[in-house]
Design a protein around this motif. Structure first.
Motif, PDB file in Angstrom:
ATOM      1  N   HIS A  31      43.227  27.150   3.496  1.00  0.00           N
ATOM      2  CA  HIS A  31      43.079  25.722   3.210  1.00  0.00           C
ATOM      3  C   HIS A  31      41.854  25.457   2.346  1.00  0.00           C
ATOM      4  CE1 HIS A  31      42.709  21.414   3.729  1.00  0.00           C
ATOM      5  NE2 HIS A  31      41.546  21.552   4.352  1.00  0.00           N
ATOM      6  N   VAL A  32      42.030  24.672   1.296  1.00  0.00           N
ATOM      7  CA  VAL A  32      40.910  24.253   0.451  1.00  0.00           C
ATOM      8  C   VAL A  32      40.848  22.737   0.407  1.00  0.00           C
ATOM      9  CG1 VAL A  32      40.878  26.341  -0.970  1.00  0.00           C
ATOM     10  CG2 VAL A  32      42.294  24.400  -1.674  1.00  0.00           C
ATOM     11  N   ASN A  33      39.637  22.233   0.334  1.00  0.00           N
ATOM     12  CA  ASN A  33      39.397  20.804   0.194  1.00  0.00           C
ATOM     13  C   ASN A  33      38.662  20.581  -1.121  1.00  0.00           C
ATOM     14  OD1 ASN A  33      39.008  18.011   0.778  1.00  0.00           O
ATOM     15  ND2 ASN A  33      38.835  18.474   2.962  1.00  0.00           N
ATOM     16  N   ILE A  34      38.434  19.329  -1.480  1.00  0.00           N
ATOM     17  CA  ILE A  34      37.927  19.047  -2.816  1.00  0.00           C
ATOM     18  C   ILE A  34      36.748  18.080  -2.808  1.00  0.00           C
ATOM     19  CG2 ILE A  34      40.160  19.432  -3.923  1.00  0.00           C
ATOM     20  CD1 ILE A  34      40.488  16.383  -4.088  1.00  0.00           C
ATOM     21  N   SER A  35      35.972  18.139  -3.879  1.00  0.00           N
ATOM     22  CA  SER A  35      35.152  17.017  -4.327  1.00  0.00           C
ATOM     23  C   SER A  35      35.880  16.457  -5.543  1.00  0.00           C
ATOM     24  CB  SER A  35      33.754  17.482  -4.731  1.00  0.00           C
ATOM     25  OG  SER A  35      33.028  17.949  -3.625  1.00  0.00           O
ATOM     26  N   GLY A  36      35.949  15.143  -5.636  1.00  0.00           N
ATOM     27  CA  GLY A  36      36.745  14.586  -6.720  1.00  0.00           C
ATOM     28  C   GLY A  36      36.278  13.217  -7.149  1.00  0.00           C
ATOM     29  N   ALA A  37      36.995  12.651  -8.111  1.00  0.00           N
ATOM     30  CA  ALA A  37      36.590  11.378  -8.695  1.00  0.00           C
ATOM     31  C   ALA A  37      37.808  10.636  -9.227  1.00  0.00           C
ATOM     32  CB  ALA A  37      35.591  11.608  -9.828  1.00  0.00           C
ATOM     33  N   GLY A  38      37.635   9.331  -9.370  1.00  0.00           N
ATOM     34  CA  GLY A  38      38.664   8.493  -9.957  1.00  0.00           C
ATOM     35  C   GLY A  38      38.032   7.310 -10.670  1.00  0.00           C
ATOM     36  N   VAL A  39      38.836   6.666 -11.479  1.00  0.00           N
ATOM     37  CA  VAL A  39      38.395   5.470 -12.197  1.00  0.00           C
ATOM     38  C   VAL A  39      38.613   4.247 -11.308  1.00  0.00           C
ATOM     39  CG1 VAL A  39      38.811   3.977 -14.205  1.00  0.00           C
ATOM     40  CG2 VAL A  39      38.862   6.472 -14.456  1.00  0.00           C
ATOM     41  N   VAL A  40      37.593   3.418 -11.174  1.00  0.00           N
ATOM     42  CA  VAL A  40      37.685   2.220 -10.348  1.00  0.00           C
ATOM     43  C   VAL A  40      38.632   1.217 -11.006  1.00  0.00           C
ATOM     44  CG1 VAL A  40      36.375   0.299  -9.337  1.00  0.00           C
ATOM     45  CG2 VAL A  40      35.392   2.605  -9.396  1.00  0.00           C
ATOM     46  N   ARG A  41      39.450   0.580 -10.187  1.00  0.00           N
ATOM     47  CA  ARG A  41      40.501  -0.315 -10.694  1.00  0.00           C
ATOM     48  C   ARG A  41      39.941  -1.436 -11.563  1.00  0.00           C
ATOM     49  NH1 ARG A  41      42.367  -4.964  -8.676  1.00  0.00           N
ATOM     50  NH2 ARG A  41      41.176  -4.660  -6.758  1.00  0.00           N
ATOM     51  N   THR A  42      38.762  -1.943 -11.216  1.00  0.00           N
ATOM     52  CA  THR A  42      38.164  -3.047 -11.976  1.00  0.00           C
ATOM     53  C   THR A  42      37.115  -2.576 -12.980  1.00  0.00           C
ATOM     54  OG1 THR A  42      36.571  -3.345 -10.166  1.00  0.00           O
ATOM     55  CG2 THR A  42      38.560  -4.715 -10.118  1.00  0.00           C
ATOM     56  N   ALA A  43      37.145  -1.324 -13.357  1.00  0.00           N
ATOM     57  CA  ALA A  43      36.116  -0.741 -14.231  1.00  0.00           C
ATOM     58  C   ALA A  43      35.925  -1.560 -15.506  1.00  0.00           C
ATOM     59  CB  ALA A  43      36.489   0.686 -14.592  1.00  0.00           C
ATOM     60  N   PRO A  44      34.705  -2.009 -15.789  1.00  0.00           N
ATOM     61  CA  PRO A  44      34.447  -2.717 -17.055  1.00  0.00           C
ATOM     62  C   PRO A  44      34.573  -1.800 -18.266  1.00  0.00           C
ATOM     63  CG  PRO A  44      32.694  -3.138 -15.445  1.00  0.00           C
ATOM     64  CD  PRO A  44      33.522  -2.003 -14.914  1.00  0.00           C
ATOM     65  N   ASN A  45      34.357  -0.495 -18.049  1.00  0.00           N
ATOM     66  CA  ASN A  45      34.382   0.470 -19.149  1.00  0.00           C
ATOM     67  C   ASN A  45      35.388   1.584 -18.838  1.00  0.00           C
ATOM     68  OD1 ASN A  45      32.130  -0.647 -20.782  1.00  0.00           O
ATOM     69  ND2 ASN A  45      30.950  -0.157 -18.950  1.00  0.00           N
ATOM     70  N   ALA A  46      36.651   1.194 -18.715  1.00  0.00           N
ATOM     71  CA  ALA A  46      37.678   2.141 -18.300  1.00  0.00           C
ATOM     72  C   ALA A  46      37.838   3.295 -19.278  1.00  0.00           C
ATOM     73  CB  ALA A  46      39.011   1.415 -18.113  1.00  0.00           C
TER      74      ALA A  46
END
Length: 340
Positions: free
Chosen positions: A254-269
């Protein structure tokens, strides 16, 4: 290892990934990572894009609450956090926007990203069995499922069922074996504990090194972090401990992650998407993963020397989004089983 709450990184004058051009643009990054090496990451992005990075640090729950309370006026562009469960929670709360990127889809393995692109894994850690070389691995132990067998009574050191790493691990067991079998397994774990669950993963390693129990359940990066300790006694523990990667004969570890995403209301998408693509590049991958002794996710980047010393292993390819969706049930299973 902690930095100040707010960090602004100096801009440079080079062209950007994903055609980000505005030299005065600021990317607001909300992160639950607390590693000094991340400064180099942000400097690198600024040099490539001309986009300054404004960093807000807190734990994942605080960041999610902050983004929600800020609402449509939130300055947050990117959320970085650790563990599939926290990323799944962010998606469930509607904090993250789906991202379509050929760069990310080609570089990040499908099992380490949300199928709809709400978030992407940028480093991994394996949940393994650690044991004292002098005492040896208990005979017959090769799979996670074995840990519940009665012959390993009073041998297992592991943290509480409420720990998010154990929740993700147990979710992977549900995906592999179903709820009923996993609940029986969790009862076996509870019966085989060497002591009541307490402390973090490092405490489990220390307990086994001190002779309390025979095996510790821990993420690989905790042993790596001990290897970097300034304390000679910590480095001595690392020399004593060995690692078993479970389930090499079937689905893998089993592996787990560190991760990221773009915020839905991002001013600078646009800049936010470019930042995620930047994190998948070879140089950024090395820095991102090495900051916490984790494994890079892209195939052409090698893990650091300590992780290479543990040897290669077969990874469970269960999609982390699927594991995240099973996390609430996993916690209920462990609690019903008496794993406290």
């Amino acid at each position: 290892m902690h930095r100040r709450l707010l960090l602004t990184v100096t801009p440079a004058l080079l062209a950007a990934p994903s055609l980000v051009r505005a030299q005065d643009r600021v990317l607001s990054l909300y992160s639950s990572r607390h590693y000094d090496t991340d400064r180099e990451l942000y400097d690198g992005f600024t040099r490539e894009s001309g986009v300054r990075v404004r960093l807000i640090e807190a734990n994942a729950d605080q960041l999610l609450e902050r983004i929600r309370s800020e609402g449509a006026n939130s300055p947050a562009d990117v959320l970085i956090t650790v563990d599939l469960g926290r990323l799944g929670r962010a998606q469930e709360l509607g904090v993250l926007a789906p991202v379509q990127s050929e760069v990310l889809n080609s570089r990040i393995p499908a099992s380490l990203r949300d199928p709809e692109g709400h978030w992407f894994g940028f480093s991994t850690r394996a949940r393994v069995v650690m044991y004292d070389r002098a005492r040896g691995l208990p005979e017959g132990l090769a799979r996670y499922e074995d840990l519940a067998q009665p012959e390993y009574r009073s041998m297992v050191s592991v943290r509480s069922s409420s720990n998010i790493y154990n929740i993700g691990w147990t979710a992977s067991m549900i995906a592999a074996n179903g709820v009923e079998a996993t609940e029986a397994w969790a009862r076996g774990i509870a019966a085989n504990l060497s002591r009541p669950p307490q402390g973090g993963d490092t405490d489990q390693i220390r307990a086994v090194a001190a002779g309390q129990g025979r095996v510790a359940i821990s993420n690989t990066y905790y042993l790596g972090n001990l290897s970097r300790s300034q304390r000679a006694e910590d480095r001595a523990i690392v020399e004593r401990m060995a690692v078993l990667f479970p389930n090499q004969g079937d689905r893998g570890t089993h592996v787990n992650i560190s991760g990221a995403g773009v915020v839905r209301t991002a001013p600078n998408a646009e800049a936010a998407k470019a930042f995620l693509e930047y994190l998948s590049g070879p140089a950024a991958q090395s820095i991102f993963a090495d900051g916490n002794n984790e494994y890079p996710v892209v195939a052409d980047v090698q893990p650091n020397a300590f992780l290479r010393s543990l040897g290669d292993f077969k990874r469970d390819t269960l999609n982390v989004a699927r594991a995240a969706s099973l996390s609430p049930e996993a916690l209920r299973v462990m609690q019903r089983a008496g794993w406290r």
